[in-house]
Design a protein around this motif. Sequence first.
Motif, mmCIF file in Angstrom:
data_model
loop_
_atom_site.group_PDB
_atom_site.id
_atom_site.type_symbol
_atom_site.label_atom_id
_atom_site.label_comp_id
_atom_site.label_asym_id
_atom_site.label_seq_id
_atom_site.Cartn_x
_atom_site.Cartn_y
_atom_site.Cartn_z
ATOM 1 N N CYS A 164 0.844 -1.198 0.000
ATOM 2 C CA CYS A 164 0.000 0.000 0.000
ATOM 3 C C CYS A 164 0.880 1.250 0.000
ATOM 4 O O CYS A 164 1.879 1.313 0.702
ATOM 5 C CB CYS A 164 -0.901 -0.001 1.236
ATOM 6 N N LEU B 158 -7.099 -1.101 4.213
ATOM 7 C CA LEU B 158 -7.202 -1.747 2.906
ATOM 8 C C LEU B 158 -7.022 -3.255 3.039
ATOM 9 O O LEU B 158 -7.785 -4.032 2.464
ATOM 10 C CB LEU B 158 -6.165 -1.177 1.929
ATOM 11 N N GLU C 27 -5.726 -0.617 -5.584
ATOM 12 C CA GLU C 27 -6.046 -1.592 -4.528
ATOM 13 C C GLU C 27 -5.429 -2.943 -4.857
ATOM 14 O O GLU C 27 -4.913 -3.634 -3.985
ATOM 15 C CB GLU C 27 -7.562 -1.728 -4.386
#
Length: 90
Positions: free
Chosen positions: A25, A34, A77
Amino acid sequence: MTDTIRLSQARVGDRGVIVQVGEHCHHEDHKAELERRLLELGFVEGARIELMHQGLFGGDPIALRVDDMRVALRRHEADSLTIRLDGIAA
Protein backbone atom coordinates in the motif's frame (compact mmCIF):
# COMPACT_ATOMS: atom_id res chain seq x y z
CA MET A 1 7.66 -21.97 -14.87
CA THR A 2 5.52 -19.74 -12.64
CA ASP A 3 5.79 -16.02 -12.03
CA THR A 4 4.89 -13.95 -8.99
CA ILE A 5 3.51 -10.47 -9.72
CA ARG A 6 1.34 -7.81 -8.14
CA LEU A 7 -2.28 -8.26 -9.14
CA SER A 8 -2.24 -4.73 -10.58
CA GLN A 9 0.20 -6.00 -13.25
CA ALA A 10 -2.04 -8.86 -14.39
CA ARG A 11 -3.71 -8.90 -17.79
CA VAL A 12 -7.15 -10.11 -18.81
CA GLY A 13 -7.13 -13.91 -18.77
CA ASP A 14 -4.32 -14.26 -16.23
CA ARG A 15 -4.99 -16.85 -13.55
CA GLY A 16 -3.22 -17.72 -10.37
CA VAL A 17 -3.23 -17.99 -6.60
CA ILE A 18 -2.96 -15.20 -4.05
CA VAL A 19 0.33 -15.57 -2.16
CA GLN A 20 0.35 -12.32 -0.15
CA VAL A 21 -2.19 -9.76 1.02
CA GLY A 22 -0.95 -6.30 1.97
CA GLU A 23 2.60 -4.92 2.14
CA HIS A 24 2.37 -2.78 -1.02
CA CYS A 25 0.00 0.00 0.00
CA HIS A 26 1.30 3.46 -0.93
CA HIS A 27 -0.17 5.22 2.12
CA GLU A 28 0.94 3.69 5.41
CA ASP A 29 -2.04 5.06 7.36
CA HIS A 30 -4.48 3.30 4.99
CA LYS A 31 -2.54 0.04 4.81
CA ALA A 32 -4.33 -1.80 7.65
CA GLU A 33 -7.78 -0.65 6.51
CA LEU A 34 -7.20 -1.75 2.91
CA GLU A 35 -5.82 -5.12 4.00
CA ARG A 36 -8.85 -5.68 6.26
CA ARG A 37 -11.26 -4.79 3.41
CA LEU A 38 -9.49 -7.11 0.97
CA LEU A 39 -9.60 -10.00 3.45
CA GLU A 40 -13.33 -9.40 4.07
CA LEU A 41 -13.94 -9.54 0.31
CA GLY A 42 -12.28 -12.98 0.10
CA PHE A 43 -8.81 -11.94 -1.05
CA VAL A 44 -7.00 -14.43 1.18
CA GLU A 45 -3.76 -16.34 0.66
CA GLY A 46 -4.43 -19.49 -1.33
CA ALA A 47 -7.55 -18.16 -3.09
CA ARG A 48 -7.75 -18.85 -6.84
CA ILE A 49 -8.00 -15.67 -8.90
CA GLU A 50 -8.64 -14.75 -12.53
CA LEU A 51 -8.67 -11.31 -14.16
CA MET A 52 -11.84 -11.33 -16.25
CA HIS A 53 -12.24 -7.75 -17.51
CA GLN A 54 -10.73 -4.29 -17.26
CA GLY A 55 -12.16 -0.84 -17.76
CA LEU A 56 -11.68 0.98 -21.06
CA PHE A 57 -9.92 4.06 -19.69
CA GLY A 58 -6.60 3.21 -18.07
CA GLY A 59 -7.72 -0.36 -17.40
CA ASP A 60 -9.56 0.68 -14.25
CA PRO A 61 -11.46 -0.88 -12.56
CA ILE A 62 -10.68 -4.56 -13.01
CA ALA A 63 -13.19 -7.40 -12.63
CA LEU A 64 -11.90 -10.54 -10.96
CA ARG A 65 -13.09 -14.00 -10.14
CA VAL A 66 -11.94 -14.89 -6.62
CA ASP A 67 -12.73 -18.55 -6.02
CA ASP A 68 -16.49 -18.57 -6.81
CA MET A 69 -17.14 -14.82 -6.46
CA ARG A 70 -16.84 -11.89 -8.85
CA VAL A 71 -15.34 -8.71 -7.47
CA ALA A 72 -14.26 -5.35 -8.93
CA LEU A 73 -11.18 -3.51 -7.67
CA ARG A 74 -9.24 -0.43 -8.61
CA ARG A 75 -5.71 -1.10 -9.81
CA HIS A 76 -4.19 0.79 -6.88
CA GLU A 77 -6.05 -1.59 -4.53
CA ALA A 78 -4.91 -4.59 -6.57
CA ASP A 79 -1.34 -3.38 -6.08
CA SER A 80 -1.62 -4.64 -2.48
CA LEU A 81 -2.04 -8.26 -3.61
CA THR A 82 0.71 -10.59 -4.83
CA ILE A 83 -0.26 -13.55 -7.00
CA ARG A 84 1.57 -16.54 -8.45
CA LEU A 85 0.53 -16.96 -12.08
CA ASP A 86 -0.23 -20.45 -13.27
CA GLY A 87 -1.70 -19.88 -16.72
CA ILE A 88 -1.14 -18.00 -19.93
CA ALA A 89 -3.38 -15.07 -20.77
CA ALA A 90 -6.19 -15.95 -23.16
